[in-house]
Design an enzyme around this catalytic site. Structure first.
Site, PDB file in Angstrom:
ATOM      1  N   ARG A 174      36.135  36.073  35.497  1.00  0.00           N
ATOM      2  CA  ARG A 174      35.821  34.538  35.984  1.00  0.00           C
ATOM      3  C   ARG A 174      34.271  34.456  35.178  1.00  0.00           C
ATOM      4  O   ARG A 174      33.891  32.737  35.002  1.00  0.00           O
ATOM      5  CB  ARG A 174      35.305  34.704  37.470  1.00  0.00           C
ATOM      6  CG  ARG A 174      37.003  34.940  38.411  1.00  0.00           C
ATOM      7  CD  ARG A 174      36.834  35.552  39.243  1.00  0.00           C
ATOM      8  NE  ARG A 174      35.890  36.825  39.533  1.00  0.00           N
ATOM      9  CZ  ARG A 174      35.309  36.538  40.825  1.00  0.00           C
ATOM     10  NH1 ARG A 174      34.652  35.744  41.809  1.00  0.00           N
ATOM     11  NH2 ARG A 174      34.424  38.278  40.937  1.00  0.00           N
ATOM     12  N   ASN A 234      39.337  34.230  42.027  1.00  0.00           N
ATOM     13  CA  ASN A 234      40.438  35.721  41.719  1.00  0.00           C
ATOM     14  C   ASN A 234      41.085  35.245  43.171  1.00  0.00           C
ATOM     15  O   ASN A 234      40.835  34.675  44.320  1.00  0.00           O
ATOM     16  CB  ASN A 234      39.720  36.598  42.442  1.00  0.00           C
ATOM     17  CG  ASN A 234      39.182  37.875  41.035  1.00  0.00           C
ATOM     18  OD1 ASN A 234      39.266  37.250  39.810  1.00  0.00           O
ATOM     19  ND2 ASN A 234      38.140  38.754  41.080  1.00  0.00           N
TER      20      ASN A 234
END
Length: 91
Positions: free
Chosen positions: A21, A39
């Site tokens: 990320r 996520n």
């Protein structure tokens, strides 16, 4: 005038716990895109990106490779409605 494109992605593989990320956010900001990355409960990552078509294509190429310790198994994409500029965030 460049064409604007917005896409949403589902990234599967070893993509959690490897800085995916943060690397995705850094890549999107460097490329100059708006969007988000997060996520998913089952282990994948979801992202959306909006910007000039050429930049979105570059971003998708990054997603297919991922950061150093990731192993990207698949990337699925679909059109996504983006109507505003909001930076690129981790959610």
């Amino acid at each position: 005038m460049p064409r604007t494109m917005c896409k949403k992605y589902l990234i599967e593989g070893q993509v959690q716990g490897v800085g995916f990320r943060m690397a995705t956010q850094a890549a999107a900001r460097e490329i100059g895109l708006d969007g988000w990355v997060k996520n998913l409960p089952r282990g994948g990552v979801e992202a959306a990106a909006c910007g000039e078509q050429e930049r979105v294509v570059r971003f998708e190429a990054f997603l297919r490779k991922g950061p150093r310790f990731a192993f990207v198994q698949s990337v699925l994409s679909e059109p996504y409605p983006c109507n505003q500029d909001y930076g690129f965030n981790i959610t």
